[in-house]
Design a protein around this motif. Structure first.
Motif, short mmCIF file in Angstrom:
data_model
loop_
_atom_site.label_atom_id
_atom_site.label_comp_id
_atom_site.label_asym_id
_atom_site.label_seq_id
_atom_site.Cartn_x
_atom_site.Cartn_y
_atom_site.Cartn_z
N VAL A 129 0.85 -1.20 0.00
CA VAL A 129 0.00 0.00 0.00
C VAL A 129 0.88 1.24 0.00
O VAL A 129 0.69 2.17 -0.79
CB VAL A 129 -0.96 -0.01 1.22
N ARG A 130 1.88 1.26 0.88
CA ARG A 130 2.80 2.40 0.95
C ARG A 130 3.55 2.57 -0.37
O ARG A 130 3.74 3.66 -0.85
CB ARG A 130 3.78 2.19 2.11
N ALA A 131 3.98 1.46 -0.97
CA ALA A 131 4.71 1.50 -2.23
C ALA A 131 3.87 2.14 -3.33
O ALA A 131 4.39 2.87 -4.18
CB ALA A 131 5.13 0.09 -2.64
N ALA A 132 2.58 1.89 -3.33
CA ALA A 132 1.71 2.44 -4.36
C ALA A 132 1.69 3.97 -4.34
O ALA A 132 1.49 4.61 -5.36
CB ALA A 132 0.29 1.90 -4.17
N TYR A 133 1.91 4.55 -3.17
CA TYR A 133 1.90 6.00 -3.04
C TYR A 133 3.27 6.64 -3.19
O TYR A 133 3.40 7.84 -3.10
CB TYR A 133 1.29 6.40 -1.68
N HIS A 134 4.30 5.84 -3.41
CA HIS A 134 5.66 6.36 -3.44
C HIS A 134 6.37 6.17 -4.77
O HIS A 134 7.58 6.26 -4.84
CB HIS A 134 6.50 5.71 -2.33
N ARG A 135 5.65 5.89 -5.83
CA ARG A 135 6.32 5.61 -7.11
C ARG A 135 7.24 6.72 -7.57
O ARG A 135 8.36 6.49 -7.93
CB ARG A 135 5.26 5.31 -8.18
N GLY A 136 6.77 7.93 -7.57
CA GLY A 136 7.60 9.04 -8.04
C GLY A 136 8.09 9.94 -6.92
O GLY A 136 8.64 11.00 -7.17
N ALA A 137 7.87 9.48 -5.71
CA ALA A 137 8.19 10.31 -4.55
C ALA A 137 9.67 10.60 -4.43
O ALA A 137 10.51 9.77 -4.77
CB ALA A 137 7.68 9.63 -3.28
N HIS A 138 9.95 11.79 -3.95
CA HIS A 138 11.31 12.19 -3.56
C HIS A 138 12.26 12.44 -4.74
O HIS A 138 13.46 12.55 -4.52
CB HIS A 138 11.94 11.17 -2.60
N TRP A 139 11.75 12.54 -5.96
CA TRP A 139 12.65 12.73 -7.10
C TRP A 139 13.43 14.03 -6.97
O TRP A 139 14.66 14.03 -7.11
CB TRP A 139 11.91 12.67 -8.43
N GLU A 140 12.76 15.14 -6.73
CA GLU A 140 13.46 16.43 -6.64
C GLU A 140 14.49 16.43 -5.50
O GLU A 140 15.59 16.96 -5.65
CB GLU A 140 12.47 17.58 -6.47
N GLU A 141 14.14 15.81 -4.40
CA GLU A 141 15.09 15.71 -3.29
C GLU A 141 16.28 14.85 -3.68
O GLU A 141 17.43 15.15 -3.35
CB GLU A 141 14.41 15.14 -2.04
N ARG A 142 16.04 13.77 -4.42
CA ARG A 142 17.12 12.90 -4.87
C ARG A 142 18.04 13.63 -5.85
O ARG A 142 19.25 13.42 -5.85
CB ARG A 142 16.55 11.64 -5.52
N VAL A 143 17.48 14.50 -6.67
CA VAL A 143 18.30 15.30 -7.59
C VAL A 143 19.22 16.22 -6.79
O VAL A 143 20.42 16.30 -7.06
CB VAL A 143 17.41 16.12 -8.57
N ARG A 144 18.66 16.91 -5.79
CA ARG A 144 19.47 17.79 -4.93
C ARG A 144 20.52 16.98 -4.15
O ARG A 144 21.66 17.41 -4.00
CB ARG A 144 18.58 18.58 -3.97
N MET A 145 20.12 15.81 -3.67
CA MET A 145 21.04 14.95 -2.92
C MET A 145 22.20 14.51 -3.79
O MET A 145 23.35 14.50 -3.33
CB MET A 145 20.29 13.71 -2.39
N ALA A 146 21.94 14.15 -5.03
CA ALA A 146 23.01 13.71 -5.94
C ALA A 146 24.03 14.83 -6.15
O ALA A 146 25.24 14.59 -6.11
CB ALA A 146 22.42 13.26 -7.29
N GLN A 147 23.54 16.06 -6.34
CA GLN A 147 24.47 17.17 -6.55
C GLN A 147 25.21 17.50 -5.27
O GLN A 147 26.42 17.74 -5.28
CB GLN A 147 23.74 18.40 -7.09
N TRP A 148 24.53 17.47 -4.13
CA TRP A 148 25.18 17.72 -2.85
C TRP A 148 26.30 16.72 -2.61
O TRP A 148 27.40 17.07 -2.20
CB TRP A 148 24.15 17.66 -1.71
N ARG A 149 25.99 15.45 -2.85
CA ARG A 149 26.97 14.37 -2.64
C ARG A 149 28.20 14.58 -3.50
O ARG A 149 29.33 14.49 -3.03
CB ARG A 149 26.29 13.04 -2.94
N SER A 150 28.01 14.88 -4.77
CA SER A 150 29.16 15.10 -5.66
C SER A 150 29.95 16.34 -5.26
O SER A 150 31.18 16.33 -5.29
CB SER A 150 28.68 15.21 -7.11
N ASP A 151 29.25 17.40 -4.87
CA ASP A 151 29.95 18.60 -4.41
C ASP A 151 30.76 18.30 -3.15
O ASP A 151 31.89 18.76 -3.00
CB ASP A 151 28.96 19.74 -4.13
#
Length: 175
Positions: free
Chosen positions: A133-155
């Motif tokens: 049930v939780r998975a059904a609501y999280h398919r596209g969740a957190h994409w923008e945060e993951r984009v920021r996280m990827a850049q933060w990590r590389s920086d």
């Protein structure tokens, strides 16, 4: 090995990367389900540094679709032990660092930073949600945060190369 610390993927998922999976326009790497441990397609946001490293690779002469072709045949990627052998040649013992250790290191880094939602980190690690049930609501969740996280990590990794502040973590050795 220069790319491994920038992405959350398992070594096999990285070494088997193909050029047609990389979207430089949308800044995303789409890993097909058949190569993922959980057998679900996975999107990886690409930091500026990873795109640069892949542009460098792209400029090399190549004759196939693999980003990391094997030395003696371009029809398949490097072996599953290539990165571990390279780490040994760099002086790391097998209990100090492995190719899978980059994934653990990056996970520890973003978790210890306290900057990112745990669900975003789990999505970046391609860990599937066990609760359907939780998975059904999280398919596209957190994409923008993951984009920021990827850049933060590389920086952050770039800062370490020039003497930046290290986020310390305690590791337990398994006996």
């Amino acid at each position: 090995m220069r790319i491994a610390p920038h992405v959350f993927l398992r070594p096999g998922e990285l070494r088997q990367a193909k050029w047609n999976e990389i979207d430089f326009v949308d800044k995303v790497w789409r890993v097909p389900a058949e190569r993922m441990k959980m057998k679900q397609a996975h999107a990886v946001p690409l930091s500026r540094q990873v795109r640069y490293l892949w542009q460098e690779l792209r400029s090399l002469p190549r004759t196939n679709e693999c980003l990391f072709p094997a030395l003696y045949t371009t029809q398949r990627p490097i072996s599953d032990n290539t990165m571990n052998v390279a780490l040994r040649r760099l002086g790391f013992d097998h209990d100090e660092m492995t190719s899978h250790g980059f994934r653990a290191m990056v996970s520890t880094l973003v978790n210890k930073s306290g900057l990112w939602h745990p669900d975003a980190i789990e999505r970046a690690l391609a860990h599937g949600e066990r609760d359907r049930v939780r998975a059904a609501y999280h398919r596209g969740a957190h994409w923008e945060e993951r984009v920021r996280m990827a850049q933060w990590r590389s920086d952050y990794l770039d800062q370490l190369r020039v003497g930046g502040t290290i986020i310390e973590a305690k590791f337990n050795k398994r006996g």
